[in-house]
Design a protein around this motif. Structure first.
Motif, mmCIF file in Angstrom:
data_model
loop_
_atom_site.group_PDB
_atom_site.id
_atom_site.type_symbol
_atom_site.label_atom_id
_atom_site.label_comp_id
_atom_site.label_asym_id
_atom_site.label_seq_id
_atom_site.Cartn_x
_atom_site.Cartn_y
_atom_site.Cartn_z
ATOM 1 N N UNK A 49 0.663 -1.194 -0.052
ATOM 2 C CA UNK A 49 -0.056 -0.067 0.220
ATOM 3 C C UNK A 49 0.964 1.151 0.000
ATOM 4 N N UNK A 50 0.317 1.971 -0.888
ATOM 5 C CA UNK A 50 1.366 3.501 -0.825
ATOM 6 C C UNK A 50 0.492 4.485 -1.432
ATOM 7 N N UNK A 51 1.001 5.937 -1.278
ATOM 8 C CA UNK A 51 0.236 6.934 -1.577
ATOM 9 C C UNK A 51 0.825 7.838 -2.889
ATOM 10 N N UNK A 52 0.142 7.876 -3.769
ATOM 11 C CA UNK A 52 0.747 8.837 -4.900
ATOM 12 C C UNK A 52 -0.258 10.014 -5.109
ATOM 13 N N UNK A 53 -0.527 10.841 -4.028
ATOM 14 C CA UNK A 53 -1.446 12.138 -4.297
ATOM 15 C C UNK A 53 -1.638 12.812 -5.676
ATOM 16 N N UNK A 54 -0.498 13.200 -6.242
ATOM 17 C CA UNK A 54 -0.505 14.030 -7.277
ATOM 18 C C UNK A 54 -0.493 13.342 -8.737
ATOM 19 N N UNK A 55 -0.706 12.141 -8.707
ATOM 20 C CA UNK A 55 -0.422 11.094 -9.997
ATOM 21 C C UNK A 55 -1.847 11.199 -10.538
ATOM 22 N N UNK A 56 -1.792 11.570 -11.927
ATOM 23 C CA UNK A 56 -2.772 11.655 -12.802
ATOM 24 C C UNK A 56 -3.624 10.308 -13.049
ATOM 25 N N UNK A 57 -2.801 9.276 -12.884
ATOM 26 C CA UNK A 57 -3.446 8.037 -12.971
ATOM 27 C C UNK A 57 -4.373 7.607 -11.731
#
Length: 145
Positions: A49-57
């Motif tokens: 589990x991870x966070x990619x808050x600004x990733x368009x996908x």
């Protein structure tokens, strides 16, 4: 007269069973995100589990926010839509939102109501996208209901 009643009852029973069958199939055709993660893990695809808050996908599509993971340091997004039609609409929405963007290399996987974006950033011409085969095999292995 007895044969007519028997035929009528058989017809009613047949219609009842057919109705039960279609309800059962549609209920079991929905795939949960947890099922996908389990199938991937069993196929050697280790997600964290991870966070990619600004990733368009990872943007919300329709009313669905993806569950975000990391696969060997790369973003991995699993969208669980309620229906296949909602998933198709989510794909169209993504295509419209990103039509003018220059996106990094990614792979898209689809299984019924599930949409996955794996942002691997590999050159497609290399023909060697890590885990692509394993992901597809895991999705193919999920029961058809």
């Amino acid at each position: 007269m007895g044969n007519e009643i028997r035929k009528y009852l058989c017809l009613c029973l047949l219609l009842f069973l057919a109705a039960c069958q279609s309800v059962q199939v549609s209920d079991s055709s929905h795939i949960k995100e947890e099922e996908v993660v389990t199938a991937l893990q069993e196929n050697g695809v280790k997600l964290a589990e991870a966070e990619f808050p600004n990733n368009v996908f990872g943007q919300k599509l329709g009313n669905v926010k993806p569950k975000t993971y990391e696969l060997s340091g790369k973003p991995f997004f699993i969208f669980e839509f309620k229906t296949e039609i909602e998933r198709e609409n989510g794909e169209k929405e993504f295509d419209e939102k990103t039509a003018t963007m220059d996106l990094v290399s990614s792979s898209t996987f689809i299984k019924r109501n599930i949409l996955i974006f794996y942002v691997h950033e590999q050159d497609f011409n290399s023909g060697n996208v890590p885990f692509e085969k394993e992901i597809q095999e895991a999705l193919d292995g999920i029961s058809e209901g």
